[in-house]
Design a protein around this motif. Structure first.
Motif, short mmCIF file in Angstrom:
data_model
loop_
_atom_site.label_atom_id
_atom_site.label_comp_id
_atom_site.label_asym_id
_atom_site.label_seq_id
_atom_site.Cartn_x
_atom_site.Cartn_y
_atom_site.Cartn_z
N PRO A 270 47.20 -39.42 15.65
CA PRO A 270 46.97 -40.63 16.88
C PRO A 270 46.00 -41.60 16.48
O PRO A 270 45.12 -41.40 15.75
N ILE B 182 44.57 -45.64 18.19
CA ILE B 182 44.59 -46.65 19.05
C ILE B 182 45.29 -47.90 18.72
O ILE B 182 44.62 -48.61 17.85
N ILE C 157 47.62 -45.28 23.16
CA ILE C 157 47.55 -44.36 22.12
C ILE C 157 48.90 -44.53 21.27
O ILE C 157 50.18 -44.43 21.82
N TRP D 244 51.19 -43.11 17.34
CA TRP D 244 51.31 -42.29 16.30
C TRP D 244 51.78 -42.65 15.13
O TRP D 244 52.68 -43.65 14.80
#
Length: 141
Positions: free
Chosen positions: A105, A107, A116, A118
């Motif tokens: 994860p 930001i 968020i 991935w």
């Protein structure tokens, strides 16, 4: 902390409605490296293994995914370009299942508000239902 930076995740957890390869598996360009005389840049290498990095764009089959989550990049650290399974479906995109999938994860603050996001890494991929589990011997037919 007990959770590593990048943690293993089951394909079914990350892509419960399936994943579909769009386009080709391509080398990841190293934008931190110096340009070559012809203006191109070398392929990025994995910091842990030193292997070349490859990437593909995957369409997430989840109808509830937002437009920023539909197209997902999955990377591979491999000496040779990973070969996707043959597309036996009537769709223009190849259904795939990732083996050894890991998620990280982070930001994403490139939009109006941070969210968020991935980053995905996989060891390999196969046709859905044909992926051998990591650490398990492959079935012999």
């Amino acid at each position: 902390m007990a959770i590593a930076k990048r943690f293993p995740i089951a394909h079914e957890t990350a892509f419960p409605q399936g994943a579909f390869l769009r386009g080709l598996v391509e080398p990841v360009t190293d934008f931190q490296a110096e340009q070559r005389p012809d203006g191109s840049r070398p392929q990025q290498r994995d910091k842990e293994t030193g292997l070349p990095l490859w990437q593909c764009t995957v369409i997430d089959g989840d109808d509830e995914a937002g437009r920023r989550e539909i197209g997902v990049t999955v990377k591979f650290a491999a000496e040779h370009q990973p070969v996707p399974p043959k597309n036996n479906s009537p769709m223009p995109w190849t259904p795939v299942e990732f083996v050894g999938l890991a998620a990280l994860p982070y930001i994403d603050d490139s939009g109006r508000r941070p969210r968020i996001a991935w980053s995905f890494r996989a060891q390999s991929f196969a046709a859905p239902g044909h992926a051998a589990k990591v650490g398990e011997p492959k079935a012999v037919a």
